[in-house]
Design a protein around this motif. Structure first.
Motif, PDB file in Angstrom:
ATOM      1  N   UNK A   1     -15.424  -7.504  25.660  1.00 22.36           N
ATOM      2  CA  UNK A   1     -15.786  -6.728  24.479  1.00 22.36           C
ATOM      3  C   UNK A   1     -14.853  -7.150  23.338  1.00 22.36           C
ATOM      4  N   UNK A   2     -15.400  -7.532  22.205  1.00 26.31           N
ATOM      5  CA  UNK A   2     -14.566  -7.922  21.062  1.00 26.31           C
ATOM      6  C   UNK A   2     -13.718  -6.756  20.578  1.00 26.31           C
ATOM      7  N   UNK A   3     -12.639  -7.076  19.850  1.00 26.25           N
ATOM      8  CA  UNK A   3     -11.717  -6.049  19.374  1.00 26.25           C
ATOM      9  C   UNK A   3     -12.378  -5.039  18.450  1.00 26.25           C
ATOM     10  N   UNK A   4     -13.269  -5.469  17.553  1.00 22.59           N
ATOM     11  CA  UNK A   4     -13.934  -4.541  16.622  1.00 22.59           C
ATOM     12  C   UNK A   4     -14.789  -3.544  17.386  1.00 22.59           C
ATOM     13  N   UNK A   5     -15.498  -4.023  18.386  1.00 15.41           N
ATOM     14  CA  UNK A   5     -16.343  -3.148  19.189  1.00 15.41           C
ATOM     15  C   UNK A   5     -15.489  -2.188  20.012  1.00 15.41           C
ATOM     16  N   UNK A   6     -14.383  -2.672  20.514  1.00 17.91           N
ATOM     17  CA  UNK A   6     -13.470  -1.830  21.287  1.00 17.91           C
ATOM     18  C   UNK A   6     -12.894  -0.726  20.401  1.00 17.91           C
ATOM     19  N   UNK A   7     -12.516  -1.065  19.194  1.00 22.18           N
ATOM     20  CA  UNK A   7     -11.997  -0.073  18.245  1.00 22.18           C
ATOM     21  C   UNK A   7     -13.073   0.958  17.910  1.00 22.18           C
ATOM     22  N   UNK A   8     -14.303   0.507  17.740  1.00 21.40           N
ATOM     23  CA  UNK A   8     -15.423   1.402  17.458  1.00 21.40           C
ATOM     24  C   UNK A   8     -15.613   2.392  18.620  1.00 21.40           C
ATOM     25  N   UNK A   9     -15.513   1.890  19.863  1.00 19.54           N
ATOM     26  CA  UNK A   9     -15.623   2.762  21.034  1.00 19.54           C
ATOM     27  C   UNK A   9     -14.514   3.806  21.042  1.00 19.54           C
ATOM     28  N   UNK A  10     -13.294   3.377  20.809  1.00 20.72           N
ATOM     29  CA  UNK A  10     -12.148   4.299  20.821  1.00 20.72           C
ATOM     30  C   UNK A  10     -12.325   5.375  19.761  1.00 20.72           C
ATOM     31  N   UNK A  11     -12.749   5.010  18.579  1.00 25.65           N
ATOM     32  CA  UNK A  11     -12.967   5.992  17.514  1.00 25.65           C
ATOM     33  C   UNK A  11     -14.069   6.980  17.879  1.00 25.65           C
ATOM     34  N   UNK A  12     -15.180   6.452  18.411  1.00 24.09           N
ATOM     35  CA  UNK A  12     -16.289   7.332  18.788  1.00 24.09           C
ATOM     36  C   UNK A  12     -15.857   8.302  19.883  1.00 24.09           C
ATOM     37  N   UNK A  13     -15.277   7.755  20.953  1.00 30.81           N
ATOM     38  CA  UNK A  13     -14.955   8.603  22.099  1.00 30.81           C
ATOM     39  C   UNK A  13     -13.850   9.601  21.765  1.00 30.81           C
ATOM     40  N   UNK A  14     -12.891   9.209  20.956  1.00 37.62           N
ATOM     41  CA  UNK A  14     -11.822  10.129  20.545  1.00 37.62           C
ATOM     42  C   UNK A  14     -12.386  11.311  19.764  1.00 37.62           C
ATOM     43  N   UNK A  15     -13.377  11.039  18.923  1.00 39.64           N
ATOM     44  CA  UNK A  15     -13.984  12.107  18.132  1.00 39.64           C
ATOM     45  C   UNK A  15     -14.814  13.045  19.006  1.00 39.64           C
ATOM     46  N   UNK A  16     -15.409  12.540  20.067  1.00 40.09           N
ATOM     47  CA  UNK A  16     -16.290  13.353  20.923  1.00 40.09           C
ATOM     48  C   UNK A  16     -15.578  13.956  22.121  1.00 40.09           C
TER      49      UNK A  16
ATOM     50  N   UNK B   1     -16.319   8.053  30.234  1.00 39.56           N
ATOM     51  CA  UNK B   1     -15.703   7.094  29.304  1.00 39.56           C
ATOM     52  C   UNK B   1     -15.768   5.679  29.872  1.00 39.56           C
ATOM     53  N   UNK B   2     -15.495   5.558  31.155  1.00 36.39           N
ATOM     54  CA  UNK B   2     -15.541   4.246  31.801  1.00 36.39           C
ATOM     55  C   UNK B   2     -16.941   3.658  31.746  1.00 36.39           C
ATOM     56  N   UNK B   3     -17.926   4.476  32.085  1.00 36.23           N
ATOM     57  CA  UNK B   3     -19.317   3.988  32.067  1.00 36.23           C
ATOM     58  C   UNK B   3     -19.762   3.646  30.646  1.00 36.23           C
ATOM     59  N   UNK B   4     -19.376   4.491  29.703  1.00 34.07           N
ATOM     60  CA  UNK B   4     -19.760   4.230  28.323  1.00 34.07           C
ATOM     61  C   UNK B   4     -19.089   2.956  27.809  1.00 34.07           C
ATOM     62  N   UNK B   5     -17.831   2.759  28.147  1.00 33.50           N
ATOM     63  CA  UNK B   5     -17.112   1.560  27.715  1.00 33.50           C
ATOM     64  C   UNK B   5     -17.784   0.302  28.261  1.00 33.50           C
ATOM     65  N   UNK B   6     -18.200   0.347  29.536  1.00 37.16           N
ATOM     66  CA  UNK B   6     -18.852  -0.806  30.157  1.00 37.16           C
ATOM     67  C   UNK B   6     -20.180  -1.143  29.482  1.00 37.16           C
ATOM     68  N   UNK B   7     -20.844  -0.131  28.949  1.00 40.44           N
ATOM     69  CA  UNK B   7     -22.167  -0.335  28.347  1.00 40.44           C
ATOM     70  C   UNK B   7     -22.149  -0.131  26.822  1.00 40.44           C
TER      71      UNK B   7
ATOM     72  N   UNK C   1     -21.831  -1.994  24.161  1.00 42.95           N
ATOM     73  CA  UNK C   1     -22.614  -2.853  23.259  1.00 42.95           C
ATOM     74  C   UNK C   1     -24.069  -2.383  23.192  1.00 42.95           C
ATOM     75  N   UNK C   2     -24.631  -1.930  24.297  1.00 44.42           N
ATOM     76  CA  UNK C   2     -25.999  -1.424  24.297  1.00 44.42           C
ATOM     77  C   UNK C   2     -26.039   0.044  23.849  1.00 44.42           C
ATOM     78  N   UNK C   3     -25.105   0.855  24.323  1.00 44.37           N
ATOM     79  CA  UNK C   3     -25.108   2.290  24.012  1.00 44.37           C
ATOM     80  C   UNK C   3     -24.858   2.550  22.529  1.00 44.37           C
ATOM     81  N   UNK C   4     -24.038   1.743  21.889  1.00 48.82           N
ATOM     82  CA  UNK C   4     -23.715   1.971  20.475  1.00 48.82           C
ATOM     83  C   UNK C   4     -24.926   1.772  19.569  1.00 48.82           C
TER      84      UNK C   4
END
Length: 172
Positions: free
Chosen positions: A1-16, A42-48, A50-53
């Motif tokens: 997962x690229x860094x930008x996508x990883x940062x996007x995941x962290x921001x989304x999951x932290x807010x929720x 969180x683990x399942x969402x992180x793995x998916x 790119x599609x879930x976002x």
């Protein structure tokens, strides 16, 4: 997962995170188990991610993941394993509302898992029937019947319970 996508995941999951923790705790009634459910989600969402976002309703998708993990855990039965002979001492507050919530939470814990999931999503998280059906992967009719059966079970369980303040409305 690229860094930008990883940062996007962290921001989304932290807010929720608070919403997901409330949902998980409402479903299982145990803080540690709720944390486990959220961590697995969180683990399942992180793995998916790119599609879930790219999903239209990502919050509904994540709620569905938590609910399905809860239902799977009930089928697997790992939660029945006890590491200690007795749970640690619980501290009790003097507030009658806390007592009511404790009675309601204990009754909810005795309702079958699918009915409990429907009641939590419908009444504690105030979701409409159609969204609960999508979250649980079933029809709206199933949600309605599970709601009716769950409420009937709660009424039976609470029939003998002496709620401290019944005139204040629904306890949350």
């Amino acid at each position: 997962m690229p860094d930008a996508s990883e940062q996007e995941f962290v921001e989304y999951f932290s807010a929720r995170l608070p919403m997901l923790q409330r949902l998980a705790y409402s479903l299982c009634g145990d803080g540690d188990e709720a944390d486990d459910l959220v961590q697995e989600a969180a683990t399942r969402l992180f793995q998916r991610w790119s599609r879930a976002s790219r999903a239209d309703h990502i919050d509904a998708y994540v709620r569905a993941v938590v609910v399905r993990l809860f239902l799977d855990s009930r089928r697997k039965g790992w939660w029945r394993i006890r590491l200690f002979a007795a749970p640690p001492d619980a501290r009790h507050a003097e507030d009658g509302g806390v007592e009511d919530r404790t009675v309601l939470r204990a009754a909810l814990a005795q309702v079958p898992p699918r009915q409990r999931a429907v009641l939590v999503l419908r009444f504690l998280h105030d979701l409409p029937v159609d969204e609960v059906a999508r979250t649980m992967g079933c029809s709206a009719g199933t949600v309605k019947s599970q709601t009716a059966h769950g409420l009937a079970a709660m009424r039976r369980l609470l029939d003998g319970a002496d709620l401290v303040e019944t005139t204040k409305g629904a306890a949350r």
